[in-house]
Design a protein around this motif. Sequence first.
Motif, PDB file in Angstrom:
ATOM      1  N   LYS A 176      42.034 -28.196   9.183  1.00  0.00           N
ATOM      2  CA  LYS A 176      41.600 -29.099  10.254  1.00  0.00           C
ATOM      3  C   LYS A 176      42.768 -29.467  11.170  1.00  0.00           C
ATOM      4  O   LYS A 176      42.653 -29.410  12.398  1.00  0.00           O
ATOM      5  CB  LYS A 176      40.983 -30.363   9.653  1.00  0.00           C
ATOM      6  N   GLU A 205      42.803 -34.240  13.670  1.00  0.00           N
ATOM      7  CA  GLU A 205      43.596 -35.280  13.029  1.00  0.00           C
ATOM      8  C   GLU A 205      42.879 -35.747  11.771  1.00  0.00           C
ATOM      9  O   GLU A 205      41.645 -35.710  11.684  1.00  0.00           O
ATOM     10  CB  GLU A 205      43.803 -36.465  13.977  1.00  0.00           C
ATOM     11  N   THR A 231      41.328 -38.378   9.546  1.00  0.00           N
ATOM     12  CA  THR A 231      40.716 -39.681   9.803  1.00  0.00           C
ATOM     13  C   THR A 231      41.074 -40.686   8.706  1.00  0.00           C
ATOM     14  O   THR A 231      41.585 -40.321   7.651  1.00  0.00           O
ATOM     15  CB  THR A 231      39.186 -39.551   9.870  1.00  0.00           C
ATOM     16  N   GLU A 232      40.801 -41.951   8.971  1.00  0.00           N
ATOM     17  CA  GLU A 232      41.045 -42.996   7.974  1.00  0.00           C
ATOM     18  C   GLU A 232      40.231 -42.739   6.710  1.00  0.00           C
ATOM     19  O   GLU A 232      40.706 -42.939   5.587  1.00  0.00           O
ATOM     20  CB  GLU A 232      40.685 -44.367   8.556  1.00  0.00           C
ATOM     21  N   GLU A 233      39.002 -42.270   6.893  1.00  0.00           N
ATOM     22  CA  GLU A 233      38.149 -41.975   5.744  1.00  0.00           C
ATOM     23  C   GLU A 233      38.752 -40.856   4.887  1.00  0.00           C
ATOM     24  O   GLU A 233      38.727 -40.924   3.650  1.00  0.00           O
ATOM     25  CB  GLU A 233      36.753 -41.563   6.211  1.00  0.00           C
ATOM     26  N   GLU A 234      39.305 -39.852   5.559  1.00  0.00           N
ATOM     27  CA  GLU A 234      39.920 -38.744   4.817  1.00  0.00           C
ATOM     28  C   GLU A 234      41.182 -39.183   4.098  1.00  0.00           C
ATOM     29  O   GLU A 234      41.473 -38.727   2.977  1.00  0.00           O
ATOM     30  CB  GLU A 234      40.198 -37.582   5.776  1.00  0.00           C
ATOM     31  N   TYR A 235      41.963 -40.074   4.725  1.00  0.00           N
ATOM     32  CA  TYR A 235      43.122 -40.640   4.026  1.00  0.00           C
ATOM     33  C   TYR A 235      42.677 -41.439   2.794  1.00  0.00           C
ATOM     34  O   TYR A 235      43.313 -41.409   1.746  1.00  0.00           O
ATOM     35  CB  TYR A 235      43.940 -41.536   4.957  1.00  0.00           C
TER      36      TYR A 235
END
Length: 447
Positions: free
Chosen positions: A123, A129, A131-135
């Motif tokens: 990605k 970038e 995302t906050e959810e992915e972090y």
Amino acid sequence: MIYQSRRQRIRTISYIVSLVVVLGIWGTTATVKQYQYARIITASRQQALSDLGTYMDNIETSLTKGLYSGTEPMLASLSSSLWREATGAKTSLSHLGDNETYLLGTYKFLSQVGDYTMYLTRKVAAGGEITEEEYENLKKFRNYAEQYSQQIDYMQEMMYSGSLSFDDIDASLLENSDGEMMNFSDAASDSEKNVSDYPTLIYDGPFSDNLDSKESVMLKDLAEVSSQSAKVKAAAFLGISADQLEDAGEEEGNMACYLFNSGDKTIAVTKKGGYVRYMLSGSFAGEEKISAADAIAKGKSFLESIGYTNMRDSYYAVSDGIAVINYAYYEGNVCCYTDLIKVGIALDTGEVVSFDATGYLMNHHQRSGLNTNASVEAAKAAVSTMLQVQSSKYAVIPTDGGKEVLTIEFLCKSEDNTDVLVYIDPTTNEEKEILLLTYSDNGILTK
């Protein structure tokens, strides 16, 4: 006739006694072999459990580094590392028992964690970038890895205390079976219950390297030495005469060696070039009488005495009264972490009890054209904003592909006061590696 009859009876009795003894020996030998077989199986499974713990710790560490990563190349490197560690952990799991249904949750986690980080790498490489959810998902995976590590540590404690068996054979034949035993499958099932509900995220396929075929840069063009010549070099290393060494066979592989024994010491000398690759001692250290600083100085002096100059200590660990110090080669002001030698010093006597020059022998060569004129400030700009830079220096580090790269090492502080080492390529200003420093009474290490 009476004499002959009595003589015959004595012979008959002797034959019977001999037969009983032979049968007794056969029965004892069979039992001993069965016992030894059980011991071998159990030792293999104990090693597999220990390896699984190491792999899971490494997965947790890589996930933590991923949270600090700010560029696509660094994330790709961590993804590759996670995949390899997860693959190794699966292999260890497969050696822990015949019935693996109680480990399905662990297998699922190991499959998903590598795949998810690969997805994030693709990605970012495509211009996206994280995302906050992915972090948050990365944080969840890290937390799950931590929980698994804790569960594995608990099972290892049970194993070393003799209260964990891997199957009925272990429990019936091993000496610790008199106490209360817990079967591994039950312990693993309990572990699975404590770790659950992680995200189901499966993406495109695996990525891994195999460095087993890597050839030594330092030794590749050197001529082979004879076994006798190697023995003389091993004896000189140990400070004894060659006739005090016993031949112990050979070690094949990408750095073939002659092996020798002397008392509780085993020493390996490379066939090419005749260099001591490693030395191990089975002796135990007594009460500590010298400090870790003294041990570091003794280790450096020892290296100089056998011809290794320009070596500086980097990190060390103390265990069971022995300090194992990592010494890296310096070429000018550049630290070559690839050219590594590990020396073990007993803290009771100051004696060298272990030596491992594998890293040095595999990678050392005269490097020319190391560019140390690049802008440190430009490289510093690539460090994550979550970190505060404390100091910097040039360093050569290994890559996942078995090569090496010149970097600038930045010692940083994180928001939670963790010391983090970030390595930036001064040519491209890309992150090449992230290491976490750990401090304790037992030493300074990286992970």
